[in-house]
Write a protein that holds these residues in place. Sequence first.
Motif, PDB file in Angstrom:
ATOM      1  N   GLU A  90       0.840  -1.210   0.000  1.00 20.76           N
ATOM      2  CA  GLU A  90       0.000   0.000   0.000  1.00 20.76           C
ATOM      3  C   GLU A  90       0.871   1.254   0.000  1.00 20.76           C
ATOM      4  OE1 GLU A  90      -3.793   0.671   0.827  1.00 20.76           O
ATOM      5  OE2 GLU A  90      -3.369  -0.787  -0.736  1.00 20.76           O
ATOM      6  N   TYR A  91       1.895   1.232   0.851  1.00 21.81           N
ATOM      7  CA  TYR A  91       2.798   2.386   0.926  1.00 21.81           C
ATOM      8  C   TYR A  91       3.476   2.620  -0.421  1.00 21.81           C
ATOM      9  CZ  TYR A  91       2.348   1.989   6.047  1.00 21.81           C
ATOM     10  OH  TYR A  91       1.858   1.934   7.328  1.00 21.81           O
ATOM     11  N   TYR A  92       3.930   1.537  -1.020  1.00 19.80           N
ATOM     12  CA  TYR A  92       4.611   1.660  -2.314  1.00 19.80           C
ATOM     13  C   TYR A  92       3.667   2.259  -3.367  1.00 19.80           C
ATOM     14  CZ  TYR A  92       6.555   0.281  -6.806  1.00 19.80           C
ATOM     15  OH  TYR A  92       7.011   0.298  -8.097  1.00 19.80           O
ATOM     16  N   GLU A  93       2.446   1.713  -3.455  1.00 15.11           N
ATOM     17  CA  GLU A  93       1.511   2.189  -4.483  1.00 15.11           C
ATOM     18  C   GLU A  93       1.158   3.666  -4.284  1.00 15.11           C
ATOM     19  OE1 GLU A  93       0.549   0.927  -7.271  1.00 15.11           O
ATOM     20  OE2 GLU A  93       1.511  -1.009  -6.976  1.00 15.11           O
ATOM     21  N   LYS A  94       0.944   4.048  -3.045  1.00 14.44           N
ATOM     22  CA  LYS A  94       0.578   5.449  -2.784  1.00 14.44           C
ATOM     23  C   LYS A  94       1.781   6.374  -3.030  1.00 14.44           C
ATOM     24  CE  LYS A  94      -3.136   4.199   0.416  1.00 14.44           C
ATOM     25  NZ  LYS A  94      -4.255   4.386  -0.494  1.00 14.44           N
ATOM     26  N   CYS A  95       2.972   5.912  -2.627  1.00 17.70           N
ATOM     27  CA  CYS A  95       4.169   6.736  -2.861  1.00 17.70           C
ATOM     28  C   CYS A  95       4.413   6.882  -4.359  1.00 17.70           C
ATOM     29  CB  CYS A  95       5.397   6.125  -2.185  1.00 17.70           C
ATOM     30  SG  CYS A  95       5.411   6.398  -0.409  1.00 17.70           S
ATOM     31  N   LEU A  96       4.168   5.824  -5.097  1.00 18.34           N
ATOM     32  CA  LEU A  96       4.388   5.887  -6.547  1.00 18.34           C
ATOM     33  C   LEU A  96       3.508   6.973  -7.177  1.00 18.34           C
ATOM     34  CD1 LEU A  96       6.242   4.432  -8.525  1.00 18.34           C
ATOM     35  CD2 LEU A  96       4.379   2.828  -8.995  1.00 18.34           C
ATOM     36  N   ARG A  97       2.302   7.133  -6.622  1.00 18.28           N
ATOM     37  CA  ARG A  97       1.417   8.192  -7.136  1.00 18.28           C
ATOM     38  C   ARG A  97       1.897   9.573  -6.687  1.00 18.28           C
ATOM     39  NH1 ARG A  97      -4.419   6.778  -5.243  1.00 18.28           N
ATOM     40  NH2 ARG A  97      -4.876   8.715  -6.348  1.00 18.28           N
ATOM     41  N   LEU A  98       2.506   9.640  -5.526  1.00 22.68           N
ATOM     42  CA  LEU A  98       2.924  10.942  -4.993  1.00 22.68           C
ATOM     43  C   LEU A  98       4.243  11.431  -5.581  1.00 22.68           C
ATOM     44  CD1 LEU A  98       1.893  10.307  -1.270  1.00 22.68           C
ATOM     45  CD2 LEU A  98       1.047  12.190  -2.698  1.00 22.68           C
ATOM     46  N   ILE A  99       5.056  10.459  -6.040  1.00 30.88           N
ATOM     47  CA  ILE A  99       6.394  10.799  -6.539  1.00 30.88           C
ATOM     48  C   ILE A  99       6.335  11.245  -8.007  1.00 30.88           C
ATOM     49  CG2 ILE A  99       8.605   9.634  -7.129  1.00 30.88           C
ATOM     50  CD1 ILE A  99       8.445  10.037  -4.209  1.00 30.88           C
ATOM     51  N   LYS A 100       7.199  12.202  -8.327  1.00 26.49           N
ATOM     52  CA  LYS A 100       7.316  12.648  -9.726  1.00 26.49           C
ATOM     53  C   LYS A 100       8.054  11.605 -10.553  1.00 26.49           C
ATOM     54  CE  LYS A 100       8.552  17.403  -8.471  1.00 26.49           C
ATOM     55  NZ  LYS A 100       9.747  18.238  -8.253  1.00 26.49           N
ATOM     56  N   LYS A 101       7.944  11.691 -11.867  1.00 22.41           N
ATOM     57  CA  LYS A 101       8.820  10.874 -12.733  1.00 22.41           C
ATOM     58  C   LYS A 101      10.267  11.290 -12.445  1.00 22.41           C
ATOM     59  CE  LYS A 101       6.058   9.560 -16.709  1.00 22.41           C
ATOM     60  NZ  LYS A 101       4.705  10.008 -16.372  1.00 22.41           N
ATOM     61  N   GLY A 102      11.146  10.318 -12.347  1.00 22.22           N
ATOM     62  CA  GLY A 102      12.542  10.636 -12.008  1.00 22.22           C
ATOM     63  C   GLY A 102      12.778  10.628 -10.506  1.00 22.22           C
ATOM     64  N   GLY A 103      11.700  10.503  -9.748  1.00 22.13           N
ATOM     65  CA  GLY A 103      11.820  10.428  -8.284  1.00 22.13           C
ATOM     66  C   GLY A 103      12.192   9.013  -7.841  1.00 22.13           C
ATOM     67  N   ILE A 104      12.518   8.893  -6.575  1.00 21.97           N
ATOM     68  CA  ILE A 104      13.024   7.606  -6.055  1.00 21.97           C
ATOM     69  C   ILE A 104      12.222   7.180  -4.823  1.00 21.97           C
ATOM     70  CG2 ILE A 104      15.060   6.402  -5.129  1.00 21.97           C
ATOM     71  CD1 ILE A 104      16.803   8.580  -6.500  1.00 21.97           C
ATOM     72  N   ILE A 105      11.911   5.883  -4.775  1.00 23.76           N
ATOM     73  CA  ILE A 105      11.318   5.303  -3.556  1.00 23.76           C
ATOM     74  C   ILE A 105      12.332   4.295  -3.009  1.00 23.76           C
ATOM     75  CG2 ILE A 105       9.402   3.991  -2.561  1.00 23.76           C
ATOM     76  CD1 ILE A 105       7.697   4.868  -4.965  1.00 23.76           C
ATOM     77  N   ALA A 106      12.721   4.462  -1.759  1.00 21.51           N
ATOM     78  CA  ALA A 106      13.623   3.500  -1.110  1.00 21.51           C
ATOM     79  C   ALA A 106      12.778   2.658  -0.145  1.00 21.51           C
ATOM     80  CB  ALA A 106      14.723   4.244  -0.353  1.00 21.51           C
ATOM     81  N   ILE A 107      12.870   1.354  -0.303  1.00 20.05           N
ATOM     82  CA  ILE A 107      12.080   0.439   0.542  1.00 20.05           C
ATOM     83  C   ILE A 107      13.051  -0.340   1.423  1.00 20.05           C
ATOM     84  CG2 ILE A 107      10.396  -1.458   0.530  1.00 20.05           C
ATOM     85  CD1 ILE A 107      10.091  -0.457  -2.581  1.00 20.05           C
ATOM     86  N   ASP A 108      12.856  -0.209   2.732  1.00 25.55           N
ATOM     87  CA  ASP A 108      13.818  -0.819   3.659  1.00 25.55           C
ATOM     88  C   ASP A 108      13.430  -2.252   4.022  1.00 25.55           C
ATOM     89  OD1 ASP A 108      16.158  -0.722   5.055  1.00 25.55           O
ATOM     90  OD2 ASP A 108      15.303   0.141   6.859  1.00 25.55           O
ATOM     91  N   ASN A 109      14.388  -2.994   4.527  1.00 25.67           N
ATOM     92  CA  ASN A 109      14.190  -4.353   5.069  1.00 25.67           C
ATOM     93  C   ASN A 109      13.691  -5.356   4.038  1.00 25.67           C
ATOM     94  OD1 ASN A 109      13.004  -2.298   7.479  1.00 25.67           O
ATOM     95  ND2 ASN A 109      14.668  -3.651   8.070  1.00 25.67           N
ATOM     96  N   VAL A 110      14.125  -5.200   2.804  1.00 27.18           N
ATOM     97  CA  VAL A 110      13.610  -6.098   1.763  1.00 27.18           C
ATOM     98  C   VAL A 110      14.186  -7.515   1.873  1.00 27.18           C
ATOM     99  CG1 VAL A 110      13.019  -4.271   0.123  1.00 27.18           C
ATOM    100  CG2 VAL A 110      15.320  -5.268   0.071  1.00 27.18           C
ATOM    101  N   LEU A 111      15.207  -7.698   2.699  1.00 27.76           N
ATOM    102  CA  LEU A 111      15.737  -9.062   2.897  1.00 27.76           C
ATOM    103  C   LEU A 111      15.257  -9.653   4.228  1.00 27.76           C
ATOM    104  CD1 LEU A 111      19.343  -8.547   1.489  1.00 27.76           C
ATOM    105  CD2 LEU A 111      17.322  -9.442   0.329  1.00 27.76           C
ATOM    106  N   TRP A 112      14.783  -8.801   5.095  1.00 29.60           N
ATOM    107  CA  TRP A 112      14.126  -9.203   6.346  1.00 29.60           C
ATOM    108  C   TRP A 112      14.918 -10.265   7.111  1.00 29.60           C
ATOM    109  CZ3 TRP A 112      11.402  -6.192   8.886  1.00 29.60           C
ATOM    110  CH2 TRP A 112      10.373  -6.577   9.735  1.00 29.60           C
ATOM    111  N   GLY A 113      16.179  -9.992   7.302  1.00 25.20           N
ATOM    112  CA  GLY A 113      17.031 -10.923   8.046  1.00 25.20           C
ATOM    113  C   GLY A 113      17.148 -12.283   7.386  1.00 25.20           C
ATOM    114  N   GLY A 114      16.890 -12.351   6.069  1.00 25.20           N
ATOM    115  CA  GLY A 114      17.006 -13.623   5.335  1.00 25.20           C
ATOM    116  C   GLY A 114      15.698 -14.399   5.266  1.00 25.20           C
ATOM    117  N   LYS A 115      14.672 -13.930   5.975  1.00 27.52           N
ATOM    118  CA  LYS A 115      13.412 -14.679   6.014  1.00 27.52           C
ATOM    119  C   LYS A 115      12.721 -14.763   4.650  1.00 27.52           C
ATOM    120  CE  LYS A 115      11.977 -14.410  10.790  1.00 27.52           C
ATOM    121  NZ  LYS A 115      10.769 -14.395  11.618  1.00 27.52           N
TER     122      LYS A 115
END
Length: 260
Positions: A191-216
């Motif tokens: 949800e956060y990603y989809e909403k941020c994608l709408r809020l961000i301009k073209k050329g903007g960046i979204i950084a998503i943390d913990n994508v490896l989640w300690g290997g889980k």
Amino acid sequence: MPLLSVSKEVAVGTAMLGVAFATGLLAGKRYPSLGFGTPKSSKTILGKSSPLWQYILDHSLREHPILKKLRLLTTDHPWSKMMVSCDQAQLMANLVKLIKAKKVIEIGVFTGYNTLNMALVLPDNGRVIACDINEEYAKIGKPLWKEAGVEHKIDLRIKPAIQTLDELLAGGEAETFDFAFIDADKENCNEYYEKCLRLIKKGGIIAIDNVLWGGKVLKPRKDDLATQSIHHLNEKLLRDARVSISMIPMGDGVTLAFKL
Ligand SMILES: C[S@@+](CC[C@H](N)C(=O)[O-])C[C@H]1O[C@@H](n2cnc3c(N)ncnc32)[C@H](O)[C@@H]1O
């Protein structure tokens, strides 16, 4: 000589190691139980006691003195493991500077280390919309935001982040932001990603943390909603034609999504 020496004790690294904000009882105070892990335990890809990680910090970290002060202050907190890793924060500050960002969003503030980190590199008329549900955490960092002279750039919104993002969208702020950092409850990361994608301009960046989640993420259990949610977003991002991506093994893993 290293620019700054960071002790293994304090160089805790990222690590929101859990997610499901079921509330736990600790030392008479209520802290969010993050789904797994215990206070003060933390995970980084290299491990907080890794000499290589220490080498990376000794040879790359250029931390503003007040940022360092906030990091050390946060280290004493029972949930210090939630703080973003300082090397990752520096990467984000470099990106914010590089793209000449003016408007940024932080989803998950905690004591405000990365909020301050981004505010420090924004222009004087820049803004960080800082989203969290817990004002007590932010109260720790606020005096240092002021000491650093960047308090006026930080707009702290204490309510569920989805509500704040919806309000920004309803207020006509779609495609006006330059950068977003997603670092809160993992069940909502899509949800956060989809909403941020709408809020961000073209050329903007979204950084998503913990994508490896300690290997889980390697073996997501069916009953582990946080890991399932991160894993699904990772799979979706791989095929998402709206962005270019890089998944970086830094902290607990961070994906950078560049809006096309
Ligand atoms: C990992 S910490 C953020 C660390 C922070 N980015 C930093 O620089 O150190 C996650 C934060 O997300 C907040 N949080 C959890 N659920 C949330 C929600 N639904 N909306 C907004 N914030 C939330 C928690 O209160 C916590 O402060």
